[in-house]
Design a protein around this motif. Structure first.
Motif, PDB file in Angstrom:
ATOM      1  N   LEU A 139       0.834  -1.209   0.000  1.00 32.25           N
ATOM      2  CA  LEU A 139       0.000   0.000   0.000  1.00 32.25           C
ATOM      3  C   LEU A 139       0.860   1.247   0.000  1.00 32.25           C
ATOM      4  CD1 LEU A 139      -3.244   0.773   1.630  1.00 32.25           C
ATOM      5  CD2 LEU A 139      -1.334   2.015   2.597  1.00 32.25           C
ATOM      6  N   ALA A 140       1.876   1.286   0.860  1.00 36.86           N
ATOM      7  CA  ALA A 140       2.754   2.461   0.947  1.00 36.86           C
ATOM      8  C   ALA A 140       3.508   2.676  -0.357  1.00 36.86           C
ATOM      9  CB  ALA A 140       3.727   2.292   2.111  1.00 36.86           C
ATOM     10  N   GLU A 141       3.994   1.601  -0.959  1.00 37.77           N
ATOM     11  CA  GLU A 141       4.719   1.723  -2.235  1.00 37.77           C
ATOM     12  C   GLU A 141       3.800   2.235  -3.338  1.00 37.77           C
ATOM     13  OE1 GLU A 141       6.494  -2.039  -3.172  1.00 37.77           O
ATOM     14  OE2 GLU A 141       7.603  -2.096  -1.281  1.00 37.77           O
ATOM     15  N   MET A 147      -0.196   6.385  -7.316  1.00 37.15           N
ATOM     16  CA  MET A 147      -1.477   5.788  -7.690  1.00 37.15           C
ATOM     17  C   MET A 147      -2.599   6.475  -6.928  1.00 37.15           C
ATOM     18  SD  MET A 147      -0.797   1.674  -8.004  1.00 37.15           S
ATOM     19  CE  MET A 147      -2.482   1.329  -8.437  1.00 37.15           C
ATOM     20  N   HIS A 148      -3.749   6.546  -7.517  1.00 42.19           N
ATOM     21  CA  HIS A 148      -4.916   7.164  -6.892  1.00 42.19           C
ATOM     22  C   HIS A 148      -5.400   6.267  -5.747  1.00 42.19           C
ATOM     23  CE1 HIS A 148      -8.941   8.940  -6.521  1.00 42.19           C
ATOM     24  NE2 HIS A 148      -8.340  10.037  -7.006  1.00 42.19           N
ATOM     25  N   SER A 149      -5.853   6.876  -4.659  1.00 39.93           N
ATOM     26  CA  SER A 149      -6.264   6.138  -3.463  1.00 39.93           C
ATOM     27  C   SER A 149      -7.387   5.154  -3.759  1.00 39.93           C
ATOM     28  CB  SER A 149      -6.713   7.108  -2.368  1.00 39.93           C
ATOM     29  OG  SER A 149      -5.640   7.920  -1.970  1.00 39.93           O
ATOM     30  N   ARG A 150      -8.364   5.543  -4.584  1.00 41.84           N
ATOM     31  CA  ARG A 150      -9.482   4.651  -4.893  1.00 41.84           C
ATOM     32  C   ARG A 150      -8.995   3.417  -5.662  1.00 41.84           C
ATOM     33  NH1 ARG A 150     -14.284   6.306  -3.309  1.00 41.84           N
ATOM     34  NH2 ARG A 150     -14.649   8.516  -3.075  1.00 41.84           N
ATOM     35  N   ASP A 151      -8.040   3.602  -6.537  1.00 44.31           N
ATOM     36  CA  ASP A 151      -7.510   2.469  -7.303  1.00 44.31           C
ATOM     37  C   ASP A 151      -6.748   1.500  -6.398  1.00 44.31           C
ATOM     38  OD1 ASP A 151      -8.571   3.567  -9.620  1.00 44.31           O
ATOM     39  OD2 ASP A 151      -6.712   4.638 -10.132  1.00 44.31           O
ATOM     40  N   GLY A 174       2.905   5.189  12.861  1.00 42.41           N
ATOM     41  CA  GLY A 174       2.372   4.091  13.662  1.00 42.41           C
ATOM     42  C   GLY A 174       2.685   2.739  13.051  1.00 42.41           C
ATOM     43  N   ILE A 175       2.843   2.705  11.740  1.00 42.27           N
ATOM     44  CA  ILE A 175       3.179   1.460  11.047  1.00 42.27           C
ATOM     45  C   ILE A 175       4.404   1.739  10.211  1.00 42.27           C
ATOM     46  CG2 ILE A 175       2.474  -0.218   9.323  1.00 42.27           C
ATOM     47  CD1 ILE A 175      -0.355   0.148  10.182  1.00 42.27           C
ATOM     48  N   ALA A 176       5.421   0.931  10.374  1.00 41.73           N
ATOM     49  CA  ALA A 176       6.634   1.088   9.578  1.00 41.73           C
ATOM     50  C   ALA A 176       6.390   0.513   8.196  1.00 41.73           C
ATOM     51  CB  ALA A 176       7.809   0.386  10.238  1.00 41.73           C
ATOM     52  N   SER A 177       6.615   1.302   7.198  1.00 44.26           N
ATOM     53  CA  SER A 177       6.365   0.812   5.837  1.00 44.26           C
ATOM     54  C   SER A 177       7.617   0.300   5.198  1.00 44.26           C
ATOM     55  CB  SER A 177       5.791   1.938   4.985  1.00 44.26           C
ATOM     56  OG  SER A 177       6.643   3.073   5.012  1.00 44.26           O
TER      57      SER A 177
END
Length: 177
Positions: A139-141, A147-151, A174-177
């Motif tokens: 998700l982070a990459e 990329m668009h959030s909805r896609d 909070g989350i290490a990506s």
């Protein structure tokens, strides 16, 4: 005053020898329950205790006390200013060493009485996370590539609200990506 307590669930032929044994330990009074269901004699023994008295039992196992019952017994003795003496272990709750030993015994009993189906401490409760660690990295990459959030949400099979919640956690660290 030393008050003895016995629990005799075995054959009742040895009552006399056990009473004599308690008297040999300088017990002025001896209370004996014939089964562990009533504990009426233990209640009477506790009621007769006053400050500086000692409740004498032969062994914790033969007294038939579980962890909770032992804790309640120690609390009642403490409230009355009395102490517990376990002859077989050679300890008394009147001494600091005896108190430490009794607490260790109590902890061991609690651990052994703990049900097998109990959840281990530190187990995460609540809902299972929608995305695991590798999905969060993906998700982070995807978001870094523009990329668009909805896609991204559609590709990962999550709602847009879930995606934004993870996005906020990533941005806040909070989350290490």
């Amino acid at each position: 005053m030393r008050i003895g307590y016995l629990l005799d669930e075995s054959d009742h032929g040895h009552e006399h020898t056990r009473l004599e044994l308690m008297r040999s330990w300088s017990c002025q009074a001896v209370f004996m329950d014939l089964n562990s269901h009533s504990r009426r004699q233990l209640s009477m023994a506790l009621a007769s205790l006053i400050s500086n008295d000692t409740l004498v039992i032969h062994n914790l196992d033969t007294a038939g006390l579980g962890a909770y019952q032992l804790l309640c017994l120690l609390e009642q003795l403490d409230r009355r200013g009395a102490s517990l003496e376990v002859v077989a272990l050679g300890l008394s709750s009147a001494t600091a060493e005896g108190q430490r030993t009794l607490m260790n015994i109590l902890i061991q009993q609690l651990r052994s009485e703990r049900p097998a189906r109990a959840k281990p401490l530190g187990k995460q409760r609540g809902r299972r996370p929608k995305l695991n660690a590798s999905a969060v990295r993906l998700l982070a990459e995807s978001l870094r590539r523009g990329m668009h959030s909805r896609d991204v949400a559609k590709d990962m099979g999550v709602s847009i609200a879930t995606l934004y919640r993870y996005k906020r956690l990533i941005e806040d660290g909070g989350i290490a990506s």
